[in-house]
Scaffold this motif. Structure first.
Motif, mmCIF file in Angstrom:
data_model
loop_
_atom_site.group_PDB
_atom_site.id
_atom_site.type_symbol
_atom_site.label_atom_id
_atom_site.label_comp_id
_atom_site.label_asym_id
_atom_site.label_seq_id
_atom_site.Cartn_x
_atom_site.Cartn_y
_atom_site.Cartn_z
ATOM 1 N N ALA A 1 76.092 -30.242 49.071
ATOM 2 C CA ALA A 1 76.510 -30.193 47.661
ATOM 3 C C ALA A 1 77.187 -31.503 47.260
ATOM 4 O O ALA A 1 76.937 -32.028 46.170
ATOM 5 N N ALA A 2 78.030 -32.039 48.131
ATOM 6 C CA ALA A 2 78.684 -33.322 47.844
ATOM 7 C C ALA A 2 77.638 -34.418 47.666
ATOM 8 O O ALA A 2 77.744 -35.258 46.771
ATOM 9 N N GLY A 3 76.615 -34.391 48.507
ATOM 10 C CA GLY A 3 75.532 -35.368 48.385
ATOM 11 C C GLY A 3 74.752 -35.209 47.100
ATOM 12 O O GLY A 3 74.365 -36.198 46.465
ATOM 13 N N GLN A 4 74.511 -33.972 46.694
ATOM 14 C CA GLN A 4 73.788 -33.703 45.448
ATOM 15 C C GLN A 4 74.571 -34.180 44.230
ATOM 16 O O GLN A 4 73.984 -34.504 43.205
ATOM 17 N N LEU A 5 75.885 -34.216 44.353
ATOM 18 C CA LEU A 5 76.740 -34.700 43.259
ATOM 19 C C LEU A 5 76.955 -36.214 43.320
ATOM 20 O O LEU A 5 77.698 -36.769 42.518
ATOM 21 N N TYR A 6 76.339 -36.865 44.304
ATOM 22 C CA TYR A 6 76.447 -38.306 44.509
ATOM 23 C C TYR A 6 77.896 -38.752 44.712
ATOM 24 O O TYR A 6 78.298 -39.819 44.241
ATOM 25 N N LEU A 7 78.676 -37.924 45.381
ATOM 26 C CA LEU A 7 80.044 -38.317 45.698
ATOM 27 C C LEU A 7 79.995 -39.455 46.713
ATOM 28 O O LEU A 7 79.200 -39.434 47.646
ATOM 29 N N GLN A 8 80.835 -40.435 46.525
ATOM 30 C CA GLN A 8 80.787 -41.646 47.338
ATOM 31 C C GLN A 8 81.589 -41.556 48.637
ATOM 32 O O GLN A 8 81.392 -42.363 49.530
ATOM 33 N N ASN A 9 82.505 -40.614 48.728
ATOM 34 C CA ASN A 9 83.342 -40.536 49.917
ATOM 35 C C ASN A 9 82.737 -39.618 50.961
ATOM 36 O O ASN A 9 81.975 -38.713 50.650
ATOM 37 N N GLY A 10 83.119 -39.850 52.189
ATOM 38 C CA GLY A 10 82.718 -38.980 53.271
ATOM 39 C C GLY A 10 83.595 -37.757 53.305
ATOM 40 O O GLY A 10 84.291 -37.442 52.338
ATOM 41 N N ALA A 11 83.563 -37.059 54.424
ATOM 42 C CA ALA A 11 84.408 -35.882 54.619
ATOM 43 C C ALA A 11 84.881 -35.862 56.058
ATOM 44 O O ALA A 11 84.177 -36.319 56.956
ATOM 45 N N VAL A 12 86.069 -35.341 56.265
ATOM 46 C CA VAL A 12 86.593 -35.138 57.611
ATOM 47 C C VAL A 12 86.409 -33.664 57.949
ATOM 48 O O VAL A 12 86.886 -32.794 57.220
ATOM 49 N N ILE A 13 85.691 -33.403 59.030
ATOM 50 C CA ILE A 13 85.498 -32.046 59.526
ATOM 51 C C ILE A 13 86.367 -31.934 60.777
ATOM 52 O O ILE A 13 86.060 -32.511 61.818
ATOM 53 N N ALA A 14 87.468 -31.223 60.652
ATOM 54 C CA ALA A 14 88.446 -31.119 61.740
ATOM 55 C C ALA A 14 88.160 -29.865 62.563
ATOM 56 O O ALA A 14 88.292 -28.745 62.074
ATOM 57 N N VAL B 1 88.957 -32.839 53.330
ATOM 58 C CA VAL B 1 89.282 -32.482 54.709
ATOM 59 C C VAL B 1 88.989 -30.999 54.884
ATOM 60 O O VAL B 1 89.545 -30.162 54.186
ATOM 61 N N VAL B 2 88.103 -30.708 55.825
ATOM 62 C CA VAL B 2 87.683 -29.340 56.109
ATOM 63 C C VAL B 2 88.131 -28.980 57.509
ATOM 64 O O VAL B 2 87.893 -29.736 58.452
ATOM 65 N N ALA B 3 88.765 -27.838 57.660
ATOM 66 C CA ALA B 3 89.121 -27.338 58.994
ATOM 67 C C ALA B 3 88.112 -26.264 59.376
ATOM 68 O O ALA B 3 87.790 -25.381 58.583
ATOM 69 N N TYR B 4 87.615 -26.362 60.587
ATOM 70 C CA TYR B 4 86.601 -25.441 61.087
ATOM 71 C C TYR B 4 87.266 -24.234 61.744
ATOM 72 O O TYR B 4 87.988 -24.377 62.721
ATOM 73 N N GLN B 5 87.039 -23.077 61.169
ATOM 74 C CA GLN B 5 87.513 -21.791 61.692
ATOM 75 C C GLN B 5 89.023 -21.709 61.887
ATOM 76 O O GLN B 5 89.509 -21.023 62.789
ATOM 77 N N THR B 6 89.771 -22.418 61.051
ATOM 78 C CA THR B 6 91.225 -22.364 61.139
ATOM 79 C C THR B 6 91.836 -22.699 59.786
ATOM 80 O O THR B 6 91.238 -23.420 58.993
ATOM 81 N N ASN B 7 93.015 -22.159 59.548
ATOM 82 C CA ASN B 7 93.764 -22.478 58.330
ATOM 83 C C ASN B 7 94.692 -23.667 58.539
ATOM 84 O O ASN B 7 95.287 -24.163 57.594
ATOM 85 N N GLU B 8 94.834 -24.088 59.782
ATOM 86 C CA GLU B 8 95.767 -25.157 60.116
ATOM 87 C C GLU B 8 95.005 -26.383 60.616
ATOM 88 O O GLU B 8 94.088 -26.264 61.422
ATOM 89 N N PHE B 9 95.399 -27.539 60.115
ATOM 90 C CA PHE B 9 94.770 -28.782 60.545
ATOM 91 C C PHE B 9 95.102 -29.024 62.015
ATOM 92 O O PHE B 9 96.267 -28.957 62.412
ATOM 93 N N PRO B 10 94.097 -29.292 62.854
ATOM 94 C CA PRO B 10 94.371 -29.498 64.285
ATOM 95 C C PRO B 10 95.060 -30.829 64.567
ATOM 96 O O PRO B 10 94.970 -31.769 63.782
ATOM 97 N N LEU C 1 91.050 -27.107 53.218
ATOM 98 C CA LEU C 1 89.885 -26.244 53.060
ATOM 99 C C LEU C 1 89.462 -25.716 54.417
ATOM 100 O O LEU C 1 89.422 -26.475 55.389
ATOM 101 N N ARG C 2 89.151 -24.432 54.485
ATOM 102 C CA ARG C 2 88.663 -23.817 55.721
ATOM 103 C C ARG C 2 87.217 -23.384 55.500
ATOM 104 O O ARG C 2 86.900 -22.734 54.513
ATOM 105 N N LEU C 3 86.364 -23.742 56.434
ATOM 106 C CA LEU C 3 84.990 -23.254 56.463
ATOM 107 C C LEU C 3 84.731 -22.731 57.872
ATOM 108 O O LEU C 3 85.226 -23.289 58.847
#
Length: 182
Positions: free
Chosen positions: A88-101, A52-61, A74-76
């Motif tokens: 990078a996740a794709g290069q590691l062949y990780l099977q799960n998606g990601a939530v970009i909040a 779970v990645v939060a965009y430009q915030t430290n707090e999950f919306p 995680l904040r990006l």
């Protein structure tokens, strides 16, 4: 996103809105809907290995509002950083998606206090009226819209547009990483 609704009958009602997040590269959203148990939803995503990645915030919306009271795992801060993370996740062949909040912009968000009060009222009505299954979310969103005088719908439209804008920027950056000739 996998969702957890508070319930008086049991500890939580489990609503599987978009469990496919586990198999896709990304889901851009405005966080979990404010009608949900956000801490438990985040915990569930963690146990499933979904970053779970939060965009430009430290707090999950919290969907209609930019803050939920839950720290983001995680904040990006840019579409390029998010694209690098997904690549990078794709290069590691990780099977799960990601939530970009992506939080709804503060000037377009709903009033947090009003959203909380109307959500509580609407959830109580769901229990009183014995609304079940797939009818719960549409009822809640419609009822919250009524109780907020349309403010939640305006916030919803704004967050959809913002998610599309940020999601498009991430997709462009990801395409550049996958095909450097672009």
């Amino acid at each position: 996103m996998y969702s957890l609704l508070p319930s008086k009958q049991s500890s939580y009602i489990f609503a599987f809105n978009i469990p496919r997040v586990f198999n896709y590269s990304q889901v851009v959203c405005a966080g979990a809907k404010s009608i949900l148990d956000i801490p438990r939803t985040l915990e569930f995503l963690e146990t499933q290995g979904v970053p779970v990645v939060a965009y430009q915030t430290n707090e999950f919306p919290a969907f209609f509002t930019p803050k939920s009271g839950c720290l983001a795992p995680l904040r990006l801060d840019s579409p390029k950083e998010i694209a690098k993370f997904l690549h990078a996740a794709g290069q590691l062949y990780l099977q799960n998606g990601a939530v970009i909040a992506v939080p709804v912009p503060k000037d377009q968000a709903g009033d947090a206090g009003l959203i909380k009060r109307t959500t509580t009222q609407a959830l109580n009505e769901v229990i009183e009226k014995k609304i079940k299954g797939r009818d719960i979310t549409p009822y809640l969103l419609d009822r919250i819209n009524q109780l907020t005088g349309g403010h939640s719908l305006k916030a919803n439209i704004n967050l959809v547009l913002n998610n599309a804008k940020i999601g498009t920027k991430v997709a462009v950056e990801l395409a550049k990483l996958r095909s450097p000739s672009l």
